[in-house]
Every structure is written in structure tokens, then in C-alpha cells.
Design a protein around this motif. Structure first.
Motif, PDB file in Angstrom:
ATOM      1  N   PRO A 217      -1.966   2.355 -17.863  1.00  0.00           N
ATOM      2  CA  PRO A 217      -1.173   2.179 -16.650  1.00  0.00           C
ATOM      3  C   PRO A 217       0.281   2.607 -16.858  1.00  0.00           C
ATOM      4  CG  PRO A 217      -1.499   0.082 -17.733  1.00  0.00           C
ATOM      5  CD  PRO A 217      -2.303   1.092 -18.505  1.00  0.00           C
ATOM      6  N   ILE A 218       0.866   3.134 -15.785  1.00  0.00           N
ATOM      7  CA  ILE A 218       2.276   3.525 -15.782  1.00  0.00           C
ATOM      8  C   ILE A 218       2.920   2.851 -14.574  1.00  0.00           C
ATOM      9  CG2 ILE A 218       3.909   5.443 -15.593  1.00  0.00           C
ATOM     10  CD1 ILE A 218       1.612   7.250 -16.651  1.00  0.00           C
TER      11      ILE A 218
ATOM     12  N   THR B  82       5.403  11.111  -4.143  1.00  0.00           N
ATOM     13  CA  THR B  82       6.504  12.062  -4.237  1.00  0.00           C
ATOM     14  C   THR B  82       7.742  11.340  -4.746  1.00  0.00           C
ATOM     15  OG1 THR B  82       7.197  11.671  -1.954  1.00  0.00           O
ATOM     16  CG2 THR B  82       5.641  13.461  -2.313  1.00  0.00           C
ATOM     17  N   ASN B  83       8.672  12.088  -5.248  1.00  0.00           N
ATOM     18  CA  ASN B  83       9.982  11.553  -5.624  1.00  0.00           C
ATOM     19  C   ASN B  83       9.905  10.282  -6.477  1.00  0.00           C
ATOM     20  OD1 ASN B  83      12.774  11.490  -5.721  1.00  0.00           O
ATOM     21  ND2 ASN B  83      12.950  10.293  -3.844  1.00  0.00           N
ATOM     22  N   VAL B  84       9.364  10.392  -7.671  1.00  0.00           N
ATOM     23  CA  VAL B  84       9.296   9.252  -8.590  1.00  0.00           C
ATOM     24  C   VAL B  84      10.696   9.001  -9.148  1.00  0.00           C
ATOM     25  CG1 VAL B  84       8.288   8.371 -10.730  1.00  0.00           C
ATOM     26  CG2 VAL B  84       6.904   9.768  -9.174  1.00  0.00           C
ATOM     27  N   THR B  85      11.217   7.798  -8.914  1.00  0.00           N
ATOM     28  CA  THR B  85      12.564   7.470  -9.389  1.00  0.00           C
ATOM     29  C   THR B  85      12.545   6.663 -10.679  1.00  0.00           C
ATOM     30  OG1 THR B  85      12.637   5.509  -7.966  1.00  0.00           O
ATOM     31  CG2 THR B  85      13.564   7.550  -7.074  1.00  0.00           C
ATOM     32  N   VAL B  86      11.445   5.941 -10.924  1.00  0.00           N
ATOM     33  CA  VAL B  86      11.304   5.144 -12.150  1.00  0.00           C
ATOM     34  C   VAL B  86       9.875   5.307 -12.641  1.00  0.00           C
ATOM     35  CG1 VAL B  86      11.298   2.809 -13.118  1.00  0.00           C
ATOM     36  CG2 VAL B  86      13.008   3.425 -11.407  1.00  0.00           C
ATOM     37  N   GLN B  87       9.724   5.522 -13.949  1.00  0.00           N
ATOM     38  CA  GLN B  87       8.396   5.522 -14.570  1.00  0.00           C
ATOM     39  C   GLN B  87       8.532   4.850 -15.933  1.00  0.00           C
ATOM     40  OE1 GLN B  87       7.495   9.683 -14.354  1.00  0.00           O
ATOM     41  NE2 GLN B  87       8.400  10.141 -16.331  1.00  0.00           N
ATOM     42  N   LEU B  88       7.739   3.809 -16.134  1.00  0.00           N
ATOM     43  CA  LEU B  88       7.784   3.029 -17.364  1.00  0.00           C
ATOM     44  C   LEU B  88       6.381   2.913 -17.951  1.00  0.00           C
ATOM     45  CD1 LEU B  88      10.002   0.063 -16.083  1.00  0.00           C
ATOM     46  CD2 LEU B  88      10.774   2.067 -17.371  1.00  0.00           C
TER      47      LEU B  88
ATOM     48  N   LEU C 288       1.711   1.443   4.596  1.00  0.00           N
ATOM     49  CA  LEU C 288       2.429   2.433   3.814  1.00  0.00           C
ATOM     50  C   LEU C 288       3.357   3.269   4.677  1.00  0.00           C
ATOM     51  CD1 LEU C 288      -0.336   3.719   1.402  1.00  0.00           C
ATOM     52  CD2 LEU C 288       1.662   2.388   0.815  1.00  0.00           C
ATOM     53  N   ALA C 289       2.984   3.520   5.909  1.00  0.00           N
ATOM     54  CA  ALA C 289       3.789   4.369   6.781  1.00  0.00           C
ATOM     55  C   ALA C 289       5.101   3.710   7.165  1.00  0.00           C
ATOM     56  CB  ALA C 289       3.000   4.721   8.035  1.00  0.00           C
ATOM     57  N   GLU C 290       5.213   2.386   7.042  1.00  0.00           N
ATOM     58  CA  GLU C 290       6.403   1.685   7.485  1.00  0.00           C
ATOM     59  C   GLU C 290       7.513   1.637   6.438  1.00  0.00           C
ATOM     60  OE1 GLU C 290       4.603  -2.011   8.444  1.00  0.00           O
ATOM     61  OE2 GLU C 290       4.371  -1.482  10.545  1.00  0.00           O
ATOM     62  N   ILE C 291       7.185   1.839   5.188  1.00  0.00           N
ATOM     63  CA  ILE C 291       8.206   1.794   4.147  1.00  0.00           C
ATOM     64  C   ILE C 291       8.081   3.020   3.263  1.00  0.00           C
ATOM     65  CG2 ILE C 291       8.576  -0.693   4.119  1.00  0.00           C
ATOM     66  CD1 ILE C 291       6.503  -0.984   2.002  1.00  0.00           C
ATOM     67  N   SER C 292       9.183   3.440   2.672  1.00  0.00           N
ATOM     68  CA  SER C 292       9.127   4.686   1.918  1.00  0.00           C
ATOM     69  C   SER C 292       9.098   4.475   0.406  1.00  0.00           C
ATOM     70  CB  SER C 292      10.286   5.591   2.298  1.00  0.00           C
ATOM     71  OG  SER C 292      11.503   4.945   2.017  1.00  0.00           O
ATOM     72  N   MET C 293       9.836   3.530  -0.142  1.00  0.00           N
ATOM     73  CA  MET C 293       9.854   3.320  -1.592  1.00  0.00           C
ATOM     74  C   MET C 293       8.874   2.212  -1.977  1.00  0.00           C
ATOM     75  SD  MET C 293      11.735   5.602  -2.881  1.00  0.00           S
ATOM     76  CE  MET C 293      11.858   5.066  -4.577  1.00  0.00           C
ATOM     77  N   HIS C 294       8.067   2.508  -2.973  1.00  0.00           N
ATOM     78  CA  HIS C 294       7.041   1.564  -3.413  1.00  0.00           C
ATOM     79  C   HIS C 294       7.136   1.336  -4.911  1.00  0.00           C
ATOM     80  CE1 HIS C 294       4.714   1.592   0.354  1.00  0.00           C
ATOM     81  NE2 HIS C 294       5.212   2.805   0.465  1.00  0.00           N
ATOM     82  N   LYS C 295       6.721   0.155  -5.330  1.00  0.00           N
ATOM     83  CA  LYS C 295       6.647  -0.200  -6.746  1.00  0.00           C
ATOM     84  C   LYS C 295       5.196  -0.540  -7.037  1.00  0.00           C
ATOM     85  CE  LYS C 295      11.261  -2.123  -6.613  1.00  0.00           C
ATOM     86  NZ  LYS C 295      12.101  -3.304  -6.786  1.00  0.00           N
ATOM     87  N   GLY C 296       4.660   0.067  -8.097  1.00  0.00           N
ATOM     88  CA  GLY C 296       3.271  -0.205  -8.407  1.00  0.00           C
ATOM     89  C   GLY C 296       2.830   0.435  -9.700  1.00  0.00           C
TER      90      GLY C 296
ATOM     91  N   SER D 193       2.662  13.727  -9.048  1.00  0.00           N
ATOM     92  CA  SER D 193       1.489  13.132  -9.699  1.00  0.00           C
ATOM     93  C   SER D 193       1.033  13.970 -10.889  1.00  0.00           C
ATOM     94  CB  SER D 193       0.340  12.941  -8.700  1.00  0.00           C
ATOM     95  OG  SER D 193      -0.145  14.168  -8.218  1.00  0.00           O
ATOM     96  N   ASP D 194       1.260  15.283 -10.850  1.00  0.00           N
ATOM     97  CA  ASP D 194       0.947  16.123 -12.011  1.00  0.00           C
ATOM     98  C   ASP D 194       1.794  15.717 -13.221  1.00  0.00           C
ATOM     99  OD1 ASP D 194      -0.884  17.481 -10.467  1.00  0.00           O
ATOM    100  OD2 ASP D 194       0.413  19.235 -10.144  1.00  0.00           O
ATOM    101  N   THR D 195       3.056  15.422 -12.980  1.00  0.00           N
ATOM    102  CA  THR D 195       3.949  14.949 -14.052  1.00  0.00           C
ATOM    103  C   THR D 195       3.464  13.607 -14.589  1.00  0.00           C
ATOM    104  OG1 THR D 195       5.812  16.122 -13.081  1.00  0.00           O
ATOM    105  CG2 THR D 195       6.339  14.332 -14.611  1.00  0.00           C
ATOM    106  N   LEU D 196       3.053  12.711 -13.692  1.00  0.00           N
ATOM    107  CA  LEU D 196       2.528  11.415 -14.118  1.00  0.00           C
ATOM    108  C   LEU D 196       1.231  11.576 -14.906  1.00  0.00           C
ATOM    109  CD1 LEU D 196       3.208   9.338 -10.886  1.00  0.00           C
ATOM    110  CD2 LEU D 196       4.366   9.093 -13.093  1.00  0.00           C
ATOM    111  N   ASN D 197       0.387  12.517 -14.509  1.00  0.00           N
ATOM    112  CA  ASN D 197      -0.851  12.788 -15.247  1.00  0.00           C
ATOM    113  C   ASN D 197      -0.555  13.206 -16.684  1.00  0.00           C
ATOM    114  OD1 ASN D 197      -2.504  12.221 -13.063  1.00  0.00           O
ATOM    115  ND2 ASN D 197      -2.674  14.359 -12.437  1.00  0.00           N
ATOM    116  N   GLN D 198       0.424  14.080 -16.864  1.00  0.00           N
ATOM    117  CA  GLN D 198       0.799  14.527 -18.214  1.00  0.00           C
ATOM    118  C   GLN D 198       1.304  13.356 -19.050  1.00  0.00           C
ATOM    119  OE1 GLN D 198       0.060  17.530 -19.486  1.00  0.00           O
ATOM    120  NE2 GLN D 198      -0.945  17.768 -17.518  1.00  0.00           N
ATOM    121  N   LEU D 199       2.111  12.489 -18.445  1.00  0.00           N
ATOM    122  CA  LEU D 199       2.592  11.304 -19.150  1.00  0.00           C
ATOM    123  C   LEU D 199       1.413  10.402 -19.512  1.00  0.00           C
ATOM    124  CD1 LEU D 199       4.779   9.381 -20.206  1.00  0.00           C
ATOM    125  CD2 LEU D 199       5.043   8.544 -17.850  1.00  0.00           C
ATOM    126  N   SER D 200       0.477  10.244 -18.606  1.00  0.00           N
ATOM    127  CA  SER D 200      -0.700   9.417 -18.859  1.00  0.00           C
ATOM    128  C   SER D 200      -1.530   9.958 -20.021  1.00  0.00           C
ATOM    129  CB  SER D 200      -1.547   9.333 -17.589  1.00  0.00           C
ATOM    130  OG  SER D 200      -2.699   8.572 -17.820  1.00  0.00           O
TER     131      SER D 200
END
Length: 143
Positions: A90-91, A123-129, A34-42, A70-77
Motif C-alpha cells: 500500500p501507498i 491526478t495531481n498527487v501531492t503526497v505519497q508515502l 467523489l464529484a463533490e470534493i477534489s482532494m482525497h486521502k487514501g 497512476s503510472d508513477t504510483l505503479n512504478q513506486l509500488s
């Protein structure tokens, strides 16, 4: 007054070694950390005693610490769980993820987080589906 060659080269050596720039690019190798890359998809899942993230097509699962993202994602969840009448929805997200030292908080050693492969913050969520794309399915855990 004579100045030795090693003494005059020392500042140059220190300047060069202190200013090294890594040109290593992350690979698709499973050993990438995780430390080697900054943007993740999951896939992010939140619910009663659960706050987890699993990278696309990987079996590792991470405990997610509380951040504004993550608080914003929790509310969406919560809204998604209520609308679908089922918990732990899942989001799909694309975001920056940073590892957290397990020793920085007791809950990471002896709490819910202790059962996960590592502890991260999102941090910095750019896409949420709310619909998971076909290219990002949850891999089965092997242990």
C-alpha cells in the motif's frame, strides 16, 4: 411599440440562472460523493490485475484507470514490492480524484474493474508515502 414586461425580464432571468455559483461546502458526511470534493486521502495498491484506491477510514474501494499519475504510483509500488519482497504494497496518497463513467470502456463492465464500487482516475498527487499514517487505516468491506 409596446414591449411586454415578461419579454424585458427574460434576459435578466436567463443571466441570473446561468450564473449561479454554488456555495455548498463538502461535509464529513459519508454520503459525500467523489464529484463533490477534489482532494482525497487514501491508500493506493497496485499489482498483478490490481489497481485500487481506498479512501481513509472507508470500506469503498475504487478501480484506478491509467493516468500519468497512476503510472508513477505503479512504478513506486513495483520498487516497494521488490524491496519488501512482497506484492501489493500500500501507498498512502493525497491527490485529486475524478470519477470515470463505467460505460466508457468495456473493461469497466466485464473486466477487473467490474468488481469495484466505482471507477476513478488519479491526478495531481501531492503526497505519497510508503508508510501508512495511523489516521488512514483500511476499513473492512461489509459485502
Amino acid at each position: 411599440m409596446k414591449i411586454s414586461t415578461s419579454f424585458t425580464l427574460m434576459p435578466l432571468f436567463l443571466a441570473l440562472t446561468g450564473c449561479q455559483i454554488s456555495t455548498t461546502q463538502p461535509s464529513n458526511n459519508r454520503n459525500t460523493t467523489l464529484a463533490e470534493i477534489s482532494m482525497h486521502k487514501g491508500i493506493y495498491i497496485s499489482g498483478h490485475e490490481v489497481s485500487s484506491y481506498q479512501p481513509c477510514e472507508e470500506a469503498l474501494t475504487y478501480w484506478v484507470t491509467a493516468t500519468p499519475a497512476s503510472d508513477t504510483l505503479n512504478q513506486l509500488s513495483i520498487r516497494l514490492s521488490e524491496s519488501r519482497n512482497a506484492p501489493y504494497q500500500p501507498i498512502y496518497i493525497e491527490s485529486e480524484i475524478h470519477p470515470v463513467d463505467r460505460n466508457s470502456h468495456p473493461a469497466f463492465i466485464d473486466g477487473f474493474a467490474a468488481d469495484y464500487d466505482a471507477v476513478i482516475e488519479i491526478t495531481n498527487v501531492t503526497v505519497q508515502l510508503t508508510d501508512i499514517p495511523s489516521h488512514c487505516q483500511q476499513a473492512k468491506r461489509t459485502h
